[in-house]
Design a protein around this motif. Structure first.
Motif, PDB file in Angstrom:
ATOM      1  N   LEU A   1      43.011  83.943  11.514  1.00  9.89           N
ATOM      2  CA  LEU A   1      43.889  82.942  11.103  1.00  9.89           C
ATOM      3  C   LEU A   1      44.191  83.137   9.600  1.00  9.89           C
ATOM      4  N   ASP A   2      45.240  83.389   9.127  1.00 11.65           N
ATOM      5  CA  ASP A   2      45.745  83.429   7.858  1.00 11.65           C
ATOM      6  C   ASP A   2      46.940  82.533   7.436  1.00 11.65           C
ATOM      7  N   THR A   3      46.679  81.384   7.164  1.00 11.72           N
ATOM      8  CA  THR A   3      47.719  80.347   6.991  1.00 11.72           C
ATOM      9  C   THR A   3      47.119  79.277   5.810  1.00 11.72           C
ATOM     10  N   SER A   4      47.847  78.181   5.617  1.00  9.06           N
ATOM     11  CA  SER A   4      47.386  77.316   4.528  1.00  9.06           C
ATOM     12  C   SER A   4      47.800  75.859   4.920  1.00  9.06           C
ATOM     13  N   GLY A   5      47.290  75.019   4.235  1.00  8.54           N
ATOM     14  CA  GLY A   5      47.686  73.613   4.512  1.00  8.54           C
ATOM     15  C   GLY A   5      47.036  73.253   5.736  1.00  8.54           C
ATOM     16  N   GLU A   6      47.855  72.236   6.239  1.00  7.98           N
ATOM     17  CA  GLU A   6      47.378  71.421   7.536  1.00  7.98           C
ATOM     18  C   GLU A   6      47.292  72.235   8.614  1.00  7.98           C
ATOM     19  N   PRO A   7      48.485  73.434   8.831  1.00  9.03           N
ATOM     20  CA  PRO A   7      48.037  74.254   9.945  1.00  9.03           C
ATOM     21  C   PRO A   7      46.854  75.056   9.825  1.00  9.03           C
ATOM     22  N   LEU A   8      46.225  75.215   8.704  1.00  9.50           N
ATOM     23  CA  LEU A   8      44.893  76.061   8.513  1.00  9.50           C
ATOM     24  C   LEU A   8      43.781  75.168   8.755  1.00  9.50           C
ATOM     25  N   ARG A   9      44.032  73.755   8.249  1.00  5.37           N
ATOM     26  CA  ARG A   9      42.983  72.696   8.792  1.00  5.37           C
ATOM     27  C   ARG A   9      42.770  72.562  10.193  1.00  5.37           C
ATOM     28  N   ARG A  10      44.076  72.471  10.813  1.00  5.39           N
ATOM     29  CA  ARG A  10      43.786  72.384  12.446  1.00  5.39           C
ATOM     30  C   ARG A  10      43.428  73.572  13.073  1.00  5.39           C
ATOM     31  N   GLY A  11      43.864  74.640  12.513  1.00  5.29           N
ATOM     32  CA  GLY A  11      43.769  75.798  13.202  1.00  5.29           C
ATOM     33  C   GLY A  11      42.169  76.145  12.977  1.00  5.29           C
ATOM     34  N   ILE A  12      41.480  75.996  11.971  1.00 10.82           N
ATOM     35  CA  ILE A  12      39.878  75.901  11.662  1.00 10.82           C
ATOM     36  C   ILE A  12      39.082  75.328  12.615  1.00 10.82           C
ATOM     37  N   ALA A  13      39.516  74.097  13.238  1.00 14.39           N
ATOM     38  CA  ALA A  13      38.868  73.386  13.889  1.00 14.39           C
ATOM     39  C   ALA A  13      38.856  73.933  15.318  1.00 14.39           C
ATOM     40  N   ALA A  14      39.716  74.841  15.506  1.00 12.16           N
ATOM     41  CA  ALA A  14      39.698  75.466  17.023  1.00 12.16           C
ATOM     42  C   ALA A  14      39.001  76.544  17.097  1.00 12.16           C
ATOM     43  N   ARG A  15      38.033  76.911  15.964  1.00 14.28           N
ATOM     44  CA  ARG A  15      36.876  77.713  15.917  1.00 14.28           C
ATOM     45  C   ARG A  15      37.492  79.329  16.225  1.00 14.28           C
ATOM     46  N   PRO A  16      38.336  79.717  15.111  1.00 17.40           N
ATOM     47  CA  PRO A  16      39.010  81.271  15.118  1.00 17.40           C
ATOM     48  C   PRO A  16      37.439  82.023  14.673  1.00 17.40           C
ATOM     49  N   ASP A  17      37.622  83.262  14.810  1.00 23.49           N
ATOM     50  CA  ASP A  17      36.645  84.231  14.453  1.00 23.49           C
ATOM     51  C   ASP A  17      36.568  84.512  13.234  1.00 23.49           C
ATOM     52  N   VAL A  18      37.694  84.670  12.475  1.00 22.94           N
ATOM     53  CA  VAL A  18      37.813  84.684  11.096  1.00 22.94           C
ATOM     54  C   VAL A  18      38.885  83.802  10.458  1.00 22.94           C
ATOM     55  N   VAL A  19      38.758  83.320   9.135  1.00 22.13           N
ATOM     56  CA  VAL A  19      40.106  82.774   8.401  1.00 22.13           C
ATOM     57  C   VAL A  19      39.835  83.541   7.155  1.00 22.13           C
ATOM     58  N   LYS A  20      41.015  83.845   6.653  1.00 19.12           N
ATOM     59  CA  LYS A  20      41.151  84.666   5.505  1.00 19.12           C
ATOM     60  C   LYS A  20      42.043  83.558   4.074  1.00 19.12           C
ATOM     61  N   PRO A  21      41.416  82.611   3.868  1.00 18.63           N
ATOM     62  CA  PRO A  21      42.215  81.912   2.644  1.00 18.63           C
ATOM     63  C   PRO A  21      42.025  82.536   1.291  1.00 18.63           C
ATOM     64  N   ASN A  22      43.150  82.314   0.411  1.00 18.25           N
ATOM     65  CA  ASN A  22      42.888  82.922  -0.930  1.00 18.25           C
ATOM     66  C   ASN A  22      42.212  81.673  -1.884  1.00 18.25           C
ATOM     67  N   ALA A  23      42.067  81.739  -3.035  1.00 15.81           N
ATOM     68  CA  ALA A  23      41.329  80.685  -3.816  1.00 15.81           C
ATOM     69  C   ALA A  23      42.168  79.472  -3.677  1.00 15.81           C
ATOM     70  N   ASP A  24      43.319  79.456  -3.834  1.00 18.06           N
ATOM     71  CA  ASP A  24      44.249  78.312  -3.757  1.00 18.06           C
ATOM     72  C   ASP A  24      44.189  77.452  -2.433  1.00 18.06           C
ATOM     73  N   GLU A  25      44.246  78.176  -1.413  1.00 13.84           N
ATOM     74  CA  GLU A  25      44.337  77.717  -0.077  1.00 13.84           C
ATOM     75  C   GLU A  25      42.681  77.175   0.340  1.00 13.84           C
ATOM     76  N   LEU A  26      41.712  77.805  -0.119  1.00 13.55           N
ATOM     77  CA  LEU A  26      40.394  77.423   0.093  1.00 13.55           C
ATOM     78  C   LEU A  26      40.198  76.036  -0.755  1.00 13.55           C
ATOM     79  N   ALA A  27      40.950  75.793  -2.041  1.00 11.02           N
ATOM     80  CA  ALA A  27      40.552  74.930  -2.855  1.00 11.02           C
ATOM     81  C   ALA A  27      41.287  73.668  -2.213  1.00 11.02           C
ATOM     82  N   ALA A  28      42.535  73.927  -1.766  1.00 14.32           N
ATOM     83  CA  ALA A  28      43.369  72.595  -0.820  1.00 14.32           C
ATOM     84  C   ALA A  28      42.587  72.296   0.466  1.00 14.32           C
TER      85      ALA A  28
END
Lengths: 308, 308
Positions: free
Chosen positions: A164-191
């Protein structure tokens, strides 16, 4: 085959102008168009690496038609779902005096519930033949914020590794569904985590549900926290160039090495080399295969200490 | 009917952004598209004034199709000639913080000799039913610089009054073919004559072959040197607003009054009122009919002394 999903595809337009002057009128000296959106960029790089690749997502209206006509000659299978709304444009204005780019991104078309249902049907069918799937980019208007979480769950149910490579709330919700990998950049990770300290933030992101987190830190390379350990992959030297698409090339590197059964250090080395070769290429989002080959030998991958 | 010719039509796109920052990435908050090119703007205003109007020129490719689909609901007859090349886009980026506009104009498609021949056939047929013709805007690549001179001569041979609104070498060549009216703005007039003194430059332009020269001087109104005398038409007060399309509205005012048989002072009063009502309208190139009615009563038209 590897599947990439781009819900908010775009027709990427580049205007070259001699010098950008706000509030003035400019003669555009060169116009370039290409099919855009993160998942399409990932697919192009995967195809260049020799992987069979299928793209899905949405395309519609006159710009959607142009996008599909530009996609047709590429070695990527088009499984985009039609929309009645019109695919957005992104405009990059390149100032030849400074080499800098000014970017204008249109919002996407409103996707109807019927169109979303059609996408789910297509996605489910494609998952059956996929060895990995990448879910990429922003959500167009009309799609619920938990859409990526839904797509992650379906991939996991089908036994297909999902990135999963997205940002903001779609990333927050997506991570909770347990993807194998997420690839945030520094800004997305900080957010997401509230922390700008890379290792702490990457570990925090992983605790939110992702099996592995690969943070792309621009010139500082990649930092990965995975079930097998933590690594940092660093290019041989800081490079100057256009970082557009570098993150997408990193995703292609991670997925191609994953389906080839490579261990994490090799996946990260490939991702860092591809990202750096993309920064070095003259055209945004392209990569120079020769430079990639050289870089692959010279990227340093070092294991990080276990979490405290 | 009144015919307008736009050889380099455009799909005019407007992007609204909260504030323009060079070398940054912007979310576009609003996207608007309309059929563009000076002759199409003139035709829209003529139609709003109740005149039967036909547009010709070139349109092609996906942007040409969008342009024609946007033209279809307007009370203007589409007699555009298809090209294999793609109609250009113009992009106006409106900064809501300051109200200022930054403009990016793509070059037009290359027009082939066969397409130019098809345009000449269409033009000749349309001239037979035209009471006046306006030749508007820049030439796309591939069209010889004397093209407007050719179109002027054909209109005069058909006995149809012809107004030319272009710039640079196409204006210089076109004037020599003795159009009934040319409508340069201050910059075009200065480029043509080398003088920034309006009355001197306007008289000089007329000596180059035009029967009448109407110079549009922005907030200073219009200055006309004609076979019947010289006049200046001045709006009641300096107005603030968006001057885009004001010159095209002035052309529509001149032509509509011409075909109604109005004398020069009335033509100029109408042109100045329409141009000012266009500056005052919130959307670029539109005009507020009510303001136009008020302005028509209050524009001052004064005769100028004969040439020394």
């Amino acid at each position: 085959m590897i599947l990439t999903v781009t819900l908010n595809t775009a027709l990427d337009i580049t205007h070259t102008v001699p010098a950008l002057t706000p509030h003035a009128s400019h003669r555009v000296t060169d116009v370039a168009e290409r099919p855009g959106g993160k998942g399409l960029n990932v697919a192009r790089v995967l195809a260049a690496l020799g992987h069979e690749t299928v793209v899905t997502g949405f395309a519609g209206g006159p710009t959607g038609e142009v996008l599909r006509s530009l996609l047709a000659p590429l070695p990527v299978r088009d499984a985009l779902v039609p929309t009645t709304g019109t695919t957005r444009r992104t405009l990059a204005v390149v100032d030849t005096a400074t080499g800098d780019t000014t970017q204008f991104n249109e919002p996407g078309p409103v996707v109807t519930p019927t169109e979303w249902a059609a996408l789910l049907t297509t996605y489910q069918e494609l998952l059956a033949g996929a060895r990995a799937v990448a879910l990429c980019g922003s959500l167009p208007p009309g799609i619920h914020v938990g859409a990526y979480a839904d797509l992650v769950r379906r991939a996991r149910a089908a036994g297909v590794p999902v990135l999963l490579d997205t940002s903001g709330e779609p990333l927050r919700r997506g991570i909770a569904a347990r993807p194998d990998v997420v690839k945030p950049n520094a800004d997305e990770l900080a957010a997401l985590t509230g922390s700008r300290e890379p290792l702490r933030a990457t570990r925090d992101a992983r605790r939110r549900g992702a099996h592995a987190v690969v943070a792309s830190l621009g010139p500082d390379g990649l930092l990965a926290v995975t079930p097998d350990g933590s690594w940092r992959a660093v290019p041989p030297a800081r490079v100057k160039g256009n970082p557009t698409g570098a993150g997408d090339s990193a995703v292609a590197g991670l997925l191609s090495a994953l389906v080839e059964g490579a261990p994490w250090p090799e996946r990260l080395g490939r991702a860092a080399a591809l990202a750096t070769a993309t920064v070095l290429a003259p055209a945004a989002g392209e990569f120079d295969p020769e430079r990639y080959g050289e870089l692959l030998e010279r990227v340093t991958v070092t294991e990080q200490a276990a979490a405290a």
